[in-house]
Each structure stands twice: as C-alpha cells, then as structure tokens.
Design an enzyme around this catalytic site. Structure first.
Site, PDB file in Angstrom:
ATOM      1  CG  ASP A  32      -2.180   0.789   0.924  1.00 53.17           C
ATOM      2  OD1 ASP A  32      -1.927   2.177   0.844  1.00 53.17           O
ATOM      3  OD2 ASP A  32      -3.228   0.707   0.832  1.00 53.17           O
ATOM      4  CG  ASN A 100       3.169  -1.804 -13.049  1.00 50.56           C
ATOM      5  OD1 ASN A 100       4.163  -2.031 -14.284  1.00 50.56           O
ATOM      6  ND2 ASN A 100       3.790  -0.490 -11.629  1.00 50.56           N
ATOM      7  CB  ALA A 115     -11.160  -4.941  -6.772  1.00 56.68           C
ATOM      8  CE1 TYR A 146     -12.398   3.208  -8.145  1.00 55.75           C
ATOM      9  CE2 TYR A 146     -14.465   3.434  -8.754  1.00 55.75           C
ATOM     10  CZ  TYR A 146     -13.481   3.239  -7.461  1.00 55.75           C
ATOM     11  OH  TYR A 146     -13.929   1.697  -6.765  1.00 55.75           O
ATOM     12  CB  THR A 176     -18.455  -3.895   0.421  1.00 59.75           C
ATOM     13  OG1 THR A 176     -18.947  -4.727  -0.742  1.00 59.75           O
ATOM     14  CG2 THR A 176     -18.441  -4.808   1.012  1.00 59.75           C
TER      15      THR A 176
END
Ligand code: NAD
Ligand code: UDP
Length: 327
Positions: A32, A100, A115, A146, A176
C-alpha cells in the site's frame, strides 16, 4: 504455505482480506502507498510471522522476491470524493498499476483477482445490473476517472488472460461497508454516521430517490474468497441485492443513532447513478454464494465501530459539503 500479495492492504477491503487469508493459513504480503489507507487497519498483523508489508506505490514497478501463488489487486481510491480529489492517481492505479500486477502475475505464474466495481455500469439503464450489461458511463464526466480506469482494468486483465494465458479473476463489487471505513471518505455510510455523531444534520444529495444496495464486508470477503478459488474467468457481481433509496436510508440512520437532527437536501452530484442493485444469480450459481448479513445487523456493527473512535478523531475530520466537488 501459499503466498498471496494483497494490494491496497491498508485500506478498508484490503485489510479485511488480509485478515481472512491470514486466518486461512496463507503467507500474506500487504502492499500500500497509504494514499487513502491507514496502517492502523493492519497494525495487529505486524507481529505475525506470516505477514509482511511493503510501503509501495503500485503504479511504479512492483518487485517481490520468491514465489507468489495469488495476487489480489485492491489498490485504488474507491470513494467518489477521493477520486475527485486525486483523479490522476486514480487513473494510474487502475491502468499502470494493473499492468504492473498482471506482469508480476505472469512472471510468477500466479493467479490474479482484480477488484472491479458496479461503477463499470455507470448510471445504469438496466436494472438490476447483470454481468452482461455493458454500462452507461460518461467518459469525460467527474466519475469517468474511476469508471474508465476500472473498465480499462477489466480489458487489460482479459487481454493478459487471452494473450499471455495469465490465470485471472474479476470481481465487480457493489457498495460494501463495515468497520475500518474512513470516517471522512465522503461515502454515504461514514458521512451519515459521522454527521449523527457530531450532532449535524444528515445531508441527502438530490431528492434522495436514488437507490443503492449495501453489502456487509464479511459477505463481500466470502464472495471474493470463493471467486478466487473458482475456475471462472469472467466478471462476477458480488453485492447484497437489498435495495433502498438514500432518503429511506437516512431515516434508518436517524433511528439507529437516535440523533435528533434532521435530513437536509443538497444538489445531486453530476452523473450520480440513480439506481444500483446487483443481480447475483451468477454468484449463487457459480459460487453457491449469497449475502447473509442484513442491513440492520451490519449497520449496528458498523455504528459500534464508528462510536469506538476517539472524539478527537471524530472532530478532527474536516467535514464539508462535498456535493460541490462533483461538477
Ligand atoms: P480504500 O480507499 O479503503 O482502500 C484502497 C487502498 O488502496 C488504500 O489503502 C490506498 O492507500 C491504496 N492505494 C491507492 N492507490 C495506491 C497505489 N497507487 N499504490 C498502492 N496502494 C494504493 O477503498 P476500499 O473501499 O477498500 O476499496 C478497495 C478496492 O475495492 C478498490 O479497488 C475499489 O475500487 C474496490 N471497490 C470497493 C467498493 C466498496 O464499496 N468498498 C466498491 C467497488 C469497488
Ligand atoms: N450521498 C448522500 N449524502 C452524502 C453522501 C452520499 O446523499 O453525504 C449519496 C450519493 O449522492 C449517492 C449515494 O449516497 O447517491 C451513495 O454515495 P457513495 O458516495 O457512498 O457511493 P457511490 O455509490 O455513489 O459510489
């Protein structure tokens, strides 16, 4: 022991996925760059022998020594406010970042699950949304950064499958929620609960007749786990089909929190989807999966989480009328 790389590990979904794969006995590598995530979501894992963390931006070359069996690519801003604030990073993580990670999957002969999102359907003209619907996205609208990054992500994933034989999976995640969402990420659940906790009015955008269908995080993680271990390479919707208008949802929050504040109405953000509900027939058939946690139960758990945050944390959050952002 199987090794899995999880990108976006310090975020909401990524951190729950780390927990799940640790519990299943995997060696988990979290990655991250902390742009919208927080190390506190995974700090309990740092003491474990089968967890390690790389502070790294996946839009830069990704290098992992040794064997990798699986990759879950979850790094990406996910809230409309986040991706409005960092549009270029959003486009890059969905495109360059995915490239990547597909390259890494190819080199390591690892299975990769990416995702994706219900946002690939845009403001949908088909309801509920089935996987074979192509969507209705405004490429140059505020949400395009997005939506199109995620659509490109699906395309390049299929191309790597077809042309390089990479073992790929695609999950289309519908709204979610649960513990570890950021209180100020602007998404409707933290927004309403934060407002109730601070004693502010609840801001409903538009007339509140737009719908969403909210899935509790444990159900989402179960669906992703099953999809990863299935042999199905095409996109699968995972979400809870229980649909509600945002106006009715605000009333549910008022009841849940006991706030004496009222609902106030703000302009509807541009291209805000008017309806959203997953058709989960495919997930049921393929994975034997369906959502189990109802909104009442899931929201209670989520409210307890937000209540447990310190009052400092609650008040330090900059609170804005975010609707003005989305033009
Ligand atoms: P989140 O913001 O909590 O987590 C995303 C994580 O990715 C953060 O920790 C962030 O720091 C990290 N990240 C972003 N760019 C990065 C980069 N270039 N390199 C490394 N790390 C980076 O969001 P979330 O709700 O947990 O969403 C996770 C994934 O699930 C995203 O891909 C999102 O598009 C997808 N998704 C989530 C939902 C939902 O309702 N939560 C719905 C649809 C899709
Ligand atoms: N919304 C709202 N008030 C808020 C935040 C969001 O009415 O303070 C609405 C938003 O316009 C959208 C829905 O709630 O119709 C869900 O928004 P969210 O940002 O959670 O995610 P989206 O599903 O749009 O990606």
């Amino acid at each position: 022991m199987k090794t899995i790389l999880i990108t976006g590990a310090a975020g909401f979904l990524g951190s729950h996925l780390c927990d799940r794969f640790i519990k299943e006995g995997y060696y988990v590598i979290g990655m991250d760059n902390l742009i919208t995530g927080d190390l506190k979501n995974i700090q309990h894992l740092f003491k474990l022998e089968n967890f390690e963390f790389y502070h790294h931006d996946v839009t830069k070359y990704v290098s992992i020594p040794g064997n990798l069996d699986y990759i879950l690519h979850f790094a990406s801003p996910a809230s409309p406010i986040d991706y409005l604030k960092i549009p270029i990073q959003t486009l890059k993580v969905g495109s360059l970042g995915t490239h990547n990670l597909l390259g890494l999957a190819r080199a390591k002969k690892a299975r990769i699950l990416i995702a994706s999102t219900s946002e690939v359907y845009g403001d949908p003209l088909v309801h509920p949304q089935t996987e074979d619907y192509y969507g209705n996205v405004n490429t140059i609208g505020p949400r395009g950064v997005y939506d199109e990054a995620k659509r490109f992500q699906e395309s390049i994933t299929m191309a790597y499958h077809t042309f390089h034989g990479v073992d790929t999976r695609i999950v289309r995640i519908f709204n979610t929620y649960g513990p570890r969402m950021r209180l100020n990420d602007g998404r409707v659940i933290p927004a309403f609960i934060g407002q109730a906790l601070r004693g502010e009015d609840l801001t409903v955008f538009g007339d509140g007749s737009q719908t969403r269908s909210f899935c509790f995080v444990t159900d989402q993680v179960e669906g992703i786990f099953r999809l990863l271990h299935s042999d199905y390479i095409y996109p699968v919707n995972i979400g809870n089909p229980d649909e509600i208008t945002i106006r009715d949802f605000a009333e549910e929050i008022i009841k849940l929190t006991g706030t004496t504040q009222k609902v106030i109405y703000k302009p509807l953000p541009v291209n805000d989807p008017l309806q959203r509900q997953p058709d989960t027939t495919l997930a049921k058939k393929l994975l034997g999966w369906e959502a189990k946690v109802g909104r009442e139960e899931g929201m209670k758990i989520t409210y307890e989480y937000f209540k447990s945050l310190s009052s400092e944390e609650l008040l330090k959050e900059e609170h804005k009328d975010f609707s003005g952002y989305i033009r």
